[in-house]
Design a protein around this motif. Structure first.
Motif, PDB file in Angstrom:
ATOM      1  N   ALA A 132      30.224  39.286  39.627  1.00  0.00           N
ATOM      2  CA  ALA A 132      31.034  40.493  39.766  1.00  0.00           C
ATOM      3  C   ALA A 132      32.498  40.171  39.981  1.00  0.00           C
ATOM      4  N   SER A 133      32.805  39.000  40.582  1.00  0.00           N
ATOM      5  CA  SER A 133      34.198  38.672  40.879  1.00  0.00           C
ATOM      6  C   SER A 133      34.402  37.171  40.777  1.00  0.00           C
ATOM      7  N   THR A 134      35.670  36.775  40.720  1.00  0.00           N
ATOM      8  CA  THR A 134      36.049  35.371  40.671  1.00  0.00           C
ATOM      9  C   THR A 134      37.354  35.196  41.428  1.00  0.00           C
ATOM     10  N   ASP A 135      37.507  34.055  42.094  1.00  0.00           N
ATOM     11  CA  ASP A 135      38.755  33.788  42.803  1.00  0.00           C
ATOM     12  C   ASP A 135      39.692  32.910  41.990  1.00  0.00           C
TER      13      ASP A 135
ATOM     14  N   THR B  84      33.478  42.339  31.838  1.00  0.00           N
ATOM     15  CA  THR B  84      34.547  42.540  32.817  1.00  0.00           C
ATOM     16  C   THR B  84      34.176  41.871  34.138  1.00  0.00           C
ATOM     17  N   ILE B  85      35.178  41.280  34.761  1.00  0.00           N
ATOM     18  CA  ILE B  85      35.006  40.650  36.059  1.00  0.00           C
ATOM     19  C   ILE B  85      36.222  40.984  36.916  1.00  0.00           C
ATOM     20  N   GLN B  86      36.040  41.002  38.220  1.00  0.00           N
ATOM     21  CA  GLN B  86      37.131  41.313  39.139  1.00  0.00           C
ATOM     22  C   GLN B  86      37.804  40.021  39.572  1.00  0.00           C
ATOM     23  N   LEU B  87      39.122  39.896  39.303  1.00  0.00           N
ATOM     24  CA  LEU B  87      39.874  38.740  39.770  1.00  0.00           C
ATOM     25  C   LEU B  87      40.385  39.021  41.170  1.00  0.00           C
ATOM     26  N   ALA B  88      39.974  38.204  42.112  1.00  0.00           N
ATOM     27  CA  ALA B  88      40.389  38.374  43.510  1.00  0.00           C
ATOM     28  C   ALA B  88      40.793  37.007  44.042  1.00  0.00           C
ATOM     29  N   THR B  89      42.034  36.617  43.791  1.00  0.00           N
ATOM     30  CA  THR B  89      42.498  35.307  44.224  1.00  0.00           C
ATOM     31  C   THR B  89      42.705  35.303  45.729  1.00  0.00           C
ATOM     32  N   PRO B  90      42.345  34.207  46.385  1.00  0.00           N
ATOM     33  CA  PRO B  90      42.507  34.162  47.846  1.00  0.00           C
ATOM     34  C   PRO B  90      43.979  34.179  48.238  1.00  0.00           C
TER      35      PRO B  90
ATOM     36  N   GLY C 202      46.926  36.418  33.595  1.00  0.00           N
ATOM     37  CA  GLY C 202      47.499  36.420  34.928  1.00  0.00           C
ATOM     38  C   GLY C 202      47.878  37.816  35.373  1.00  0.00           C
ATOM     39  N   GLY C 203      48.656  37.874  36.438  1.00  0.00           N
ATOM     40  CA  GLY C 203      49.066  39.159  36.983  1.00  0.00           C
ATOM     41  C   GLY C 203      48.391  39.441  38.308  1.00  0.00           C
ATOM     42  N   PRO C 204      48.632  40.640  38.852  1.00  0.00           N
ATOM     43  CA  PRO C 204      48.015  40.996  40.134  1.00  0.00           C
ATOM     44  C   PRO C 204      46.496  41.007  40.038  1.00  0.00           C
ATOM     45  N   ASP C 205      45.853  40.825  41.186  1.00  0.00           N
ATOM     46  CA  ASP C 205      44.395  40.879  41.223  1.00  0.00           C
ATOM     47  C   ASP C 205      43.894  42.220  40.704  1.00  0.00           C
ATOM     48  N   GLY C 206      42.698  42.198  40.122  1.00  0.00           N
ATOM     49  CA  GLY C 206      42.109  43.414  39.578  1.00  0.00           C
ATOM     50  C   GLY C 206      41.126  43.071  38.475  1.00  0.00           C
ATOM     51  N   PRO C 207      40.639  44.076  37.750  1.00  0.00           N
ATOM     52  CA  PRO C 207      39.651  43.803  36.700  1.00  0.00           C
ATOM     53  C   PRO C 207      40.255  43.038  35.531  1.00  0.00           C
ATOM     54  N   ARG C 208      39.454  42.148  34.946  1.00  0.00           N
ATOM     55  CA  ARG C 208      39.836  41.403  33.748  1.00  0.00           C
ATOM     56  C   ARG C 208      38.696  41.533  32.743  1.00  0.00           C
ATOM     57  N   THR C 209      39.043  41.860  31.515  1.00  0.00           N
ATOM     58  CA  THR C 209      38.029  42.035  30.468  1.00  0.00           C
ATOM     59  C   THR C 209      38.253  41.004  29.373  1.00  0.00           C
ATOM     60  N   VAL C 210      37.155  40.382  28.930  1.00  0.00           N
ATOM     61  CA  VAL C 210      37.181  39.405  27.843  1.00  0.00           C
ATOM     62  C   VAL C 210      36.411  39.988  26.661  1.00  0.00           C
ATOM     63  N   TYR C 211      36.920  39.772  25.457  1.00  0.00           N
ATOM     64  CA  TYR C 211      36.324  40.319  24.241  1.00  0.00           C
ATOM     65  C   TYR C 211      35.917  39.163  23.320  1.00  0.00           C
ATOM     66  N   ALA C 212      34.746  39.309  22.673  1.00  0.00           N
ATOM     67  CA  ALA C 212      34.248  38.285  21.754  1.00  0.00           C
ATOM     68  C   ALA C 212      33.793  38.949  20.464  1.00  0.00           C
ATOM     69  N   LEU C 213      34.392  38.520  19.365  1.00  0.00           N
ATOM     70  CA  LEU C 213      34.032  39.029  18.044  1.00  0.00           C
ATOM     71  C   LEU C 213      33.263  37.932  17.320  1.00  0.00           C
TER      72      LEU C 213
END
Length: 679
Positions: A364-367, A438-444, A411-422
């Motif tokens: 659900a999330s990654t740091d 989609t995964i939530q980026l929550a850097t410590p 990069g950017g502020p913490d929050g959702p990140r979406t990756v797309y694969a074709l």
């Protein structure tokens, strides 16, 4: 630097290195953590950007110029790239030169990171030399390594360049530093990070079920962190030895023999030598002929005499036996009939389906923005290609399909990140809509920094020409009662400090009389009553002590005087004065009527000249006066700037004499040079 880091973290540009061909003329004999550069460099490295800094052109054998001395900097010295004969520089001379010889002007120290070509560099119609020319070579090398192995961290890139570089020993100090070797660096980085063999697949005739000929077309896909470099194709499952350069398509001849199944085996090898233990394989049915299922009557058969035989009635098969016996009896009942040809497989016009995309196994999330993708899909022709993106539209380029892939989130502020694969299959069918996850980026959050004690020397001035200085002391945190302090240049800890006195926020201090150069003042604290609390942390301040005026070489300065119409004179000179400690800050021009110039450029001489319109101050060009000509930022062979001081309202035909003096950053004034002319 802030812009470059923001461009990296926002995903606007994939910045991996910043080149800083600049530096002070003062060398540091140890890694320097003071000033604003080290925090900025550390932040850049944390964002994945390496700051590359020139080591300086002061011919220093034991120090690197600031800010190249910062621990997070990649400091770069200069070597010759070829034999250019003897070379004389502003600060030194090389009687002989050779490829990979450390240039005499290049600063050196045991903690310097790399060497790179810096003399003589021809680019853009200019020939220059200096560590300012060496640093961009190293920055470019970093970009090449990062492009070859995008998942590599900054530390891994630097380690690969250092471990693969050619060791160069500086004859001046015996220090050995690696000179960049880009191809070897790429190989070292790939070998360090890539321990896995390639993954891949093979299709025969685009995934067809049957073949009418031994000549076939293979479609080969492979994926590997270091790149798939070679392949070995075989009709047998045993060990494959005839490797050839990897190609996505190959004409191939299937194994000879009777019709039936044929299997092709493909073993892939990456650029660092990792080889598949089990080859990829694909099978196809060879059907070159279709045999008749019943005998044909002889062409020359004649009828027996006698009555025609009665036709044999076809047996009636029960519904139960019919499906079983019909195939057996049909050749007997219909000897001349031929079975229908098997239907051809329908062409594959559908894109891959049933696909899925997971980030870090569906977490659900990654740091960290560095993640691992897992992909899957099915297709009649086989999934052959994929395109991964952080944006929903405009995916390019495609790469061979792999079930796992290392990936960097934007990069950017913490929050959702979406990756797309074709995904695209072996015959070119491409998904209309990409897979996405989609995964939530929550850097410590970084640990809160604790401000340390500080001491400002002369209000934070960079230079001083006087030994007596003023200290402004700011301890970290509260100062307990009866706190004592000790101020020293020699002591490195409180135990080595001998003269203790009561705490004071300001203090006068006398620097040692020698040496000139960077001076470090430390303030230590202790408590007379240990039960009163905790003593503040020590404070450290630095200043450059410089009591010598700039050097002025008459040949280099090229003084000139040009009379002007109506009683005027223009005094010309080159800003070629030099000062190895505090640099040249300005030039003073003073004159008077007569054949002898004013005796000095300061005090009464300056005031008298200014009253008569014969005194002028000229600001030095930025970076002027460093020991190697124009400092680390401009290269050791930059030409000094030309300057002109014009005076008018003089008596035409009369003689005037002038003195030109250089002033350094500490306020020391040179004795100066003189000239005499007529107005």
């Amino acid at each position: 630097m802030d812009w470059a880091v923001k461009a990296k973290t926002s995903g606007q540009y994939n910045v991996c290195a910043i080149n800083l061909s600049l530096g002070s003329e003062v060398g540091r004999a140890a890694p320097c953590r003071d000033g604003a550069y080290e925090p900025a460099f550390a932040a850049a490295r944390a964002a994945g950007v390496l700051p590359v800094v020139a080591s300086g052109n002061e011919a220093n054998k034991t120090a690197v110029a600031y800010p190249g001395c910062a621990p997070s900097a990649v400091s770069v010295g200069a070597v010759y790239d070829r034999d250019v004969g003897s070379r004389a520089w502003t600060v030194c001379a090389d009687a002989a030169t050779a490829a990979d010889q450390a240039a005499c002007f290049s600063n050196s120290a045991p903690f310097m990171t790399l060497l790179a070509p810096g003399a003589i560099i021809n680019a853009g119609g200019w020939s220059m030399a200096g560590t300012s020319q060496a640093a961009p070579h190293a920055a470019g090398a970093i970009a090449v390594l990062k492009a070859a192995v995008p998942a590599a961290t900054p530390d891994q890139v630097v380690s690969a360049l250092r471990s693969s570089g050619k060791p160069i020993t500086d004859g001046r100090n015996g220090v050995t530093t690696p000179r960049i070797n880009v191809p070897a660096g790429v190989a070292a980085l790939q070998a360090a990070l890539d321990k896995a063999a390639p993954t891949g697949s093979v299709l025969i005739n685009g995934g067809a079920a049957t073949a009418a000929s031994l000549d076939a077309a293979l479609t080969i896909a492979g994926a590997d962190a270091s790149g798939v470099a070679a392949m070995c194709v075989s009709n047998a499952p045993g060990a494959c030895v005839a490797f050839e350069p990897f190609a996505a398509a190959k004409a191939w001849r299937l194994a000879d023999g009777a019709d039936g199944p044929r299997t092709v085996y493909v073993t892939l090898r990456d650029s660092v030598g990792n080889t598949m233990a089990v080859p990829a394989q694909a099978s196809i049915a060879l059907q070159r002929t279709v045999a008749a299922l019943g005998p044909s009557p002889p062409a020359n058969a004649s009828a027996e005499p006698g009555p025609s035989p009665s036709p044999v009635p076809s047996p009636v098969l029960s519904p139960v036996l019919s499906p079983v016996l019909s195939p057996v009896l049909s050749p007997v009942l219909s000897p001349a009939s031929s079975p229908a040809a098997p239907p051809s497989p329908a062409p594959d016009t559908a894109p891959p389906t049933g696909g899925s995309l997971l980030i870090n196994g569906g977490a659900a999330s990654t740091d960290s923005p560095d993640v691992t993708l897992a992909l899957s899909a099915t297709d009649a022709s086989g999934v052959a290609w994929m395109c991964i993106s952080n944006a929903a539209a405009g995916c390019a380029p495609f790469e061979p399909f792999a079930r796992t892939k290392a990936w960097s989130l934007p990069g950017g502020p913490d929050g959702p990140r979406t990756v797309y694969a074709l995904l695209r299959d072996a015959v070119g069918n491409t998904m209309a809509a990409p897979l996405q996850a989609t995964i939530q980026l929550a850097t410590p959050s970084p640990p809160a920094s604790t401000p340390g004690s500080t001491v400002a020397i002369n209000g934070g001035a960079a230079y001083t020409s006087a030994r007596r200085v003023s200290l402004a002391i700011t301890p970290a945190g509260p100062v307990p009662p009866r706190t004592q302090m000790c101020i020293s240049e020699a002591a490195v800890d409180a135990a080595g400090c001998s003269r203790w006195f009561g705490y004071s926020a300001t203090k006068k201090f006398m620097l040692a009389s020698s040496p000139q150069g960077l001076r470090t003042v430390r303030v230590f604290f202790r408590l007379r009553d240990p039960s009163a609390g905790v003593a503040p942390a020590p404070a450290v301040g630095t200043i450059i002590y410089d009591t010598s005026g700039p050097g002025m070489n008459p040949d280099a300065m090229r003084l000139s005087a040009t009379p002007a119409a109506g009683g005027g004179v223009t005094v010309g000179f080159l800003q070629a004065a030099s000062d190895g400690l505090s640099g040249v800050s300005q030039y003073l021009v003073v004159g008077r009527q007569g054949s002898s110039a004013p005796p000095r450029c300061r005090g009464a001489s300056l005031k008298s000249a200014q009253r008569k319109g014969l005194g002028m101050s000229v600001q030095a060009a930025p970076g002027a006066g460093n020991k190697a000509g124009a400092g680390a930022g401009a290269g050791a062979t930059s030409a000094p700037a030309a300057e002109a001081a014009s005076f008018s309202g003089l008596k035409a035909g009369e003689t005037y004499s002038f003195r030109i003096c250089a002033v350094d950053g500490a306020g020391n004034v040179a004795a100066g040079l003189t000239l005499t002319t007529q107005a």
